[in-house]
Design an enzyme around this catalytic site. Structure first.
Site, PDB file in Angstrom:
ATOM      1  N   HIS A 138       0.858  -1.188   0.000  1.00  0.00           N
ATOM      2  CA  HIS A 138       0.000   0.000   0.000  1.00  0.00           C
ATOM      3  C   HIS A 138       0.892   1.236   0.000  1.00  0.00           C
ATOM      4  CE1 HIS A 138      -3.825  -2.014   1.862  1.00  0.00           C
ATOM      5  NE2 HIS A 138      -3.281  -2.758   0.903  1.00  0.00           N
ATOM      6  N   GLU A 164       0.976   3.868   1.831  1.00  0.00           N
ATOM      7  CA  GLU A 164       1.467   4.271   3.143  1.00  0.00           C
ATOM      8  C   GLU A 164       2.653   3.408   3.580  1.00  0.00           C
ATOM      9  OE1 GLU A 164      -1.681   3.505   2.170  1.00  0.00           O
ATOM     10  OE2 GLU A 164      -3.101   4.124   3.706  1.00  0.00           O
ATOM     11  N   CYS A 208      -6.094   1.749   5.936  1.00  0.00           N
ATOM     12  CA  CYS A 208      -6.711   0.511   6.404  1.00  0.00           C
ATOM     13  C   CYS A 208      -6.084   0.139   7.751  1.00  0.00           C
ATOM     14  CB  CYS A 208      -6.512  -0.605   5.376  1.00  0.00           C
ATOM     15  SG  CYS A 208      -4.796  -1.165   5.221  1.00  0.00           S
ATOM     16  N   CYS A 254      -2.263  -0.508   7.540  1.00  0.00           N
ATOM     17  CA  CYS A 254      -1.477   0.718   7.418  1.00  0.00           C
ATOM     18  C   CYS A 254      -1.518   1.530   8.709  1.00  0.00           C
ATOM     19  CB  CYS A 254      -1.970   1.536   6.228  1.00  0.00           C
ATOM     20  SG  CYS A 254      -1.619   0.743   4.639  1.00  0.00           S
TER      21      CYS A 254
END
Length: 150
Positions: free
Chosen positions: A53, A55, A83, A86
């Site tokens: 992801h 992040e 999420c 993260c």
């Protein structure tokens, strides 16, 4: 001291992710002096890695550059509410603050869903600022998923 948003840079990363066929999420991580320490867009498909992801990739890059697993004083701008995975990484890295654009009632882990920072198990809770350039972030996501449905 005046507030300067870096969401435009995060949106640029999200647009680049969309061009690669990734869900358009972008992140920009600032060091304590306000300089960009890392930037990334989603690369889960490209890298065949469910943890890639935006992040996570930005945190990994900034940690590698700093030579530390902690990023105290750093600030994250991300186009979508992080999420739970993260959010846990944000807590582990000890980020000072996160600014996010679009809320994610389905998969978010900050203000929705798991609400990672509200649990006693969270090692650290950053300052949270939501709704930054939300309309632009939401429009990018909507357009991406609309193109996938037809």
């Amino acid at each position: 001291m005046s507030f300067t948003s870096h969401m435009d840079s995060a949106l640029a990363e999200a647009r680049a992710a969309a061009l690669r066929g990734e869900v358009p999420v972008g992140a920009v991580l600032l060091d304590p002096a306000g300089r960009i320490a890392a930037r990334a867009g989603n690369r889960t498909r490209e890298l065949s890695d469910p943890t890639a992801h935006a992040e996570i990739l930005a945190i990994r890059a900034a940690c590698a550059a700093a030579g530390s697993e902690r990023l105290a004083g750093h600030t994250l701008y991300v186009t979508l509410e992080p999420c739970a995975m993260c959010a846990a990484a944000i807590a582990a890295a000890r980020l000072k603050a996160i600014y996010f654009g679009a809320s994610d009632p389905k998969s978010g882990g900050v203000l929705h869903g798991a609400r990672v920072f509200s649990h006693s198990q969270a090692h650290h809770a950053p300052e949270i600022y939501d709704g930054i350039s939300a309309e632009a972030c939401e429009a990018l996501l909507r357009a991406f998923f609309r193109s996938k449905r037809f």
